[in-house]
Design a protein around this motif. Structure first.
Motif, PDB file in Angstrom:
ATOM      1  N   SER A  39       0.834  -1.214   0.000  1.00  0.00           N
ATOM      2  CA  SER A  39       0.000   0.000   0.000  1.00  0.00           C
ATOM      3  C   SER A  39       0.863   1.256   0.000  1.00  0.00           C
ATOM      4  N   LEU A  40       2.037   1.211   0.650  1.00  0.00           N
ATOM      5  CA  LEU A  40       2.962   2.357   0.608  1.00  0.00           C
ATOM      6  C   LEU A  40       3.367   2.655  -0.844  1.00  0.00           C
ATOM      7  N   THR A  41       3.723   1.624  -1.588  1.00  0.00           N
ATOM      8  CA  THR A  41       4.171   1.808  -2.981  1.00  0.00           C
ATOM      9  C   THR A  41       3.050   2.394  -3.828  1.00  0.00           C
ATOM     10  N   ARG A  42       1.856   1.825  -3.684  1.00  0.00           N
ATOM     11  CA  ARG A  42       0.725   2.336  -4.479  1.00  0.00           C
ATOM     12  C   ARG A  42       0.433   3.797  -4.144  1.00  0.00           C
ATOM     13  N   ASP A  43       0.508   4.135  -2.847  1.00  0.00           N
ATOM     14  CA  ASP A  43       0.271   5.529  -2.422  1.00  0.00           C
ATOM     15  C   ASP A  43       1.320   6.471  -2.997  1.00  0.00           C
ATOM     16  N   LEU A  44       2.598   6.052  -2.936  1.00  0.00           N
ATOM     17  CA  LEU A  44       3.676   6.916  -3.431  1.00  0.00           C
ATOM     18  C   LEU A  44       3.493   7.211  -4.913  1.00  0.00           C
ATOM     19  N   VAL A  45       3.087   6.196  -5.676  1.00  0.00           N
ATOM     20  CA  VAL A  45       2.873   6.391  -7.114  1.00  0.00           C
ATOM     21  C   VAL A  45       1.678   7.324  -7.323  1.00  0.00           C
ATOM     22  N   ALA A  46       0.577   7.054  -6.640  1.00  0.00           N
ATOM     23  CA  ALA A  46      -0.640   7.845  -6.846  1.00  0.00           C
ATOM     24  C   ALA A  46      -0.411   9.302  -6.442  1.00  0.00           C
ATOM     25  N   LYS A  47       0.244   9.500  -5.282  1.00  0.00           N
ATOM     26  CA  LYS A  47       0.441  10.874  -4.791  1.00  0.00           C
ATOM     27  C   LYS A  47       1.426  11.658  -5.641  1.00  0.00           C
ATOM     28  N   SER A  48       2.286  10.975  -6.357  1.00  0.00           N
ATOM     29  CA  SER A  48       3.296  11.670  -7.168  1.00  0.00           C
ATOM     30  C   SER A  48       2.636  12.450  -8.304  1.00  0.00           C
ATOM     31  N   GLU A  49       1.486  11.994  -8.724  1.00  0.00           N
ATOM     32  CA  GLU A  49       0.756  12.603  -9.846  1.00  0.00           C
ATOM     33  C   GLU A  49       1.591  12.692 -11.117  1.00  0.00           C
ATOM     34  N   LEU A  50       2.618  11.843 -11.208  1.00  0.00           N
ATOM     35  CA  LEU A  50       3.441  11.827 -12.422  1.00  0.00           C
ATOM     36  C   LEU A  50       2.703  11.054 -13.517  1.00  0.00           C
ATOM     37  N   PRO A  51       2.923  11.416 -14.782  1.00  0.00           N
ATOM     38  CA  PRO A  51       2.210  10.703 -15.850  1.00  0.00           C
ATOM     39  C   PRO A  51       2.668   9.255 -16.000  1.00  0.00           C
ATOM     40  N   GLY A  52       3.915   9.003 -15.652  1.00  0.00           N
ATOM     41  CA  GLY A  52       4.436   7.640 -15.763  1.00  0.00           C
ATOM     42  C   GLY A  52       5.490   7.389 -14.705  1.00  0.00           C
ATOM     43  N   VAL A  53       5.565   6.141 -14.226  1.00  0.00           N
ATOM     44  CA  VAL A  53       6.570   5.796 -13.215  1.00  0.00           C
ATOM     45  C   VAL A  53       7.149   4.418 -13.538  1.00  0.00           C
ATOM     46  N   ILE A  54       8.478   4.315 -13.404  1.00  0.00           N
ATOM     47  CA  ILE A  54       9.144   3.019 -13.484  1.00  0.00           C
ATOM     48  C   ILE A  54       9.246   2.536 -12.039  1.00  0.00           C
ATOM     49  N   VAL A  55       8.603   1.430 -11.718  1.00  0.00           N
ATOM     50  CA  VAL A  55       8.623   0.915 -10.344  1.00  0.00           C
ATOM     51  C   VAL A  55       9.425  -0.381 -10.345  1.00  0.00           C
ATOM     52  N   GLU A  56      10.493  -0.413  -9.543  1.00  0.00           N
ATOM     53  CA  GLU A  56      11.312  -1.638  -9.562  1.00  0.00           C
ATOM     54  C   GLU A  56      11.404  -2.314  -8.206  1.00  0.00           C
ATOM     55  N   GLY A  57      11.454  -3.650  -8.223  1.00  0.00           N
ATOM     56  CA  GLY A  57      11.550  -4.405  -6.974  1.00  0.00           C
ATOM     57  C   GLY A  57      11.602  -5.894  -7.221  1.00  0.00           C
ATOM     58  N   ARG A  58      10.852  -6.643  -6.386  1.00  0.00           N
ATOM     59  CA  ARG A  58      10.846  -8.109  -6.513  1.00  0.00           C
ATOM     60  C   ARG A  58       9.443  -8.640  -6.828  1.00  0.00           C
ATOM     61  N   ASP A  59       8.412  -7.904  -6.369  1.00  0.00           N
ATOM     62  CA  ASP A  59       7.041  -8.410  -6.508  1.00  0.00           C
ATOM     63  C   ASP A  59       6.148  -7.392  -7.197  1.00  0.00           C
ATOM     64  N   ILE A  60       6.740  -6.500  -7.982  1.00  0.00           N
ATOM     65  CA  ILE A  60       5.957  -5.431  -8.607  1.00  0.00           C
ATOM     66  C   ILE A  60       5.106  -6.012  -9.744  1.00  0.00           C
ATOM     67  N   THR A  61       5.702  -6.889 -10.559  1.00  0.00           N
ATOM     68  CA  THR A  61       4.956  -7.451 -11.698  1.00  0.00           C
ATOM     69  C   THR A  61       3.872  -8.424 -11.243  1.00  0.00           C
ATOM     70  N   THR A  62       4.034  -8.986 -10.060  1.00  0.00           N
ATOM     71  CA  THR A  62       3.116 -10.042  -9.620  1.00  0.00           C
ATOM     72  C   THR A  62       2.113  -9.610  -8.552  1.00  0.00           C
ATOM     73  N   VAL A  63       2.547  -8.733  -7.635  1.00  0.00           N
ATOM     74  CA  VAL A  63       1.692  -8.414  -6.477  1.00  0.00           C
ATOM     75  C   VAL A  63       1.305  -6.928  -6.412  1.00  0.00           C
ATOM     76  N   VAL A  64       2.290  -6.055  -6.553  1.00  0.00           N
ATOM     77  CA  VAL A  64       2.041  -4.625  -6.319  1.00  0.00           C
ATOM     78  C   VAL A  64       1.322  -3.976  -7.493  1.00  0.00           C
ATOM     79  N   ALA A  65       1.780  -4.299  -8.713  1.00  0.00           N
ATOM     80  CA  ALA A  65       1.166  -3.664  -9.896  1.00  0.00           C
ATOM     81  C   ALA A  65       1.008  -4.679 -11.032  1.00  0.00           C
ATOM     82  N   PRO A  66       0.238  -5.758 -10.786  1.00  0.00           N
ATOM     83  CA  PRO A  66       0.091  -6.775 -11.850  1.00  0.00           C
ATOM     84  C   PRO A  66      -0.628  -6.228 -13.087  1.00  0.00           C
ATOM     85  N   ASP A  67      -1.291  -5.063 -12.945  1.00  0.00           N
ATOM     86  CA  ASP A  67      -1.969  -4.457 -14.102  1.00  0.00           C
ATOM     87  C   ASP A  67      -1.109  -3.422 -14.821  1.00  0.00           C
TER      88      ASP A  67
END
Ligand code: DC
Length: 226
Positions: free
Chosen positions: A113-141
């Motif tokens: 939820s921290l990661t999703r909040d940081l992306v949403a609050k940034s209001e940036l048009p695009g973000v590269i999010v890197e980690g271990r579970d981003i493709t599967t759990v945090v941002a599968p869409d």
């Protein structure tokens, strides 16, 4: 999440941080390093009163862990409360203790939820999010999902070059042993369905950046032709 997201997962030493940062610069996107929050929490366990490993299960991290990170690839910093941890979270002591923090399910739920909040609050048009579970759990869409890998000996060599002072044993603990421990919790060694594999074993930095940028550009042109 309504922004254009590029999710990049991969093991230690795969180059995903430096590659993600450069791809963000090229595209004018934000860059979010999700491992930094796990590292900052491991640092808090070592240094801050009220943070002990066993107590994390019941801790209200939303209230008690005052974490902030920059999403600007040209001005990267990490803070907890009044502490600037940008360098402190890169020490071997943190690298070798972070897996114990990352395997706690309540911590992972908070990080999602921290990661999703940081992306949403940034209001940036695009973000590269890197980690271990981003493709599967945090941002599968996410619009683009990439697993960035490299052969183990290549990853060890790259990390040794970065940590010039570290012994071979310490680098192995920070790469291979940490991956073995982390991959018990999330699988970041094999691509999930819909995740594109980029193997950088035989690519230099620039070639790896270009490979990722061209996957993103291909997505754009496929969309336009639809
Ligand atoms: O990418 P890194 O080495 O800075 O990550 C630090 C630790 O955080 C890593 O050992 C595993 C954990 N991590 C995780 O479990 N999930 C993420 N999305 C990012 C990092």
């Amino acid at each position: 999440m309504s922004q254009f997201l590029v999710a990049i997962d991969g093991p230690a030493g795969s180059g995903k941080s430096s590659v993600s940062k450069q791809v963000a610069r090229v595209l004018g996107f934000g860059y979010l390093d999700t491992g930094a929050a796990y590292r900052a929490l491991a640092w808090a366990v070592q240094h801050l009163e009220g943070f002990d490993l066993d107590g994390l299960v019941n801790k209200d991290l939303h209230a008690d862990f005052a974490y902030t990170i920059s999403l600007n690839p040209d001005d990267y910093w990490v803070r907890v409360g009044g502490h600037d941890l940008t360098s402190a979270i890169r020490t071997p002591a943190v690298a070798e203790s972070v897996s114990a923090v990352a395997r706690i399910p309540q911590v992972r739920e908070f990080m999602k939820s921290l990661t999703r909040d940081l992306v949403a609050k940034s209001e940036l048009p695009g973000v590269i999010v890197e980690g271990r579970d981003i493709t599967t759990v945090v941002a599968p869409d996410a619009e683009i999902k990439i697993l960035l890998t490299a052969a183990e000996e290549v990853r060890l060599k790259r990390r040794s070059a970065e940590l010039s002072e570290a012994s071979a044993a310490s680098v192995k603990r920070q790469v291979s042993e940490r991956d073995a421990s982390d991959s018990k919790v999330v699988d970041f060694m094999t691509p999930a369905p819909g995740v594109q594999l980029v193997d950088s074993s035989d690519l230099n930095f620039e070639q790896t950046v270009n490979a990722v940028v061209s996957l993103i550009e291909q997505f754009g042109s496929t969309k336009e032709s639809k």
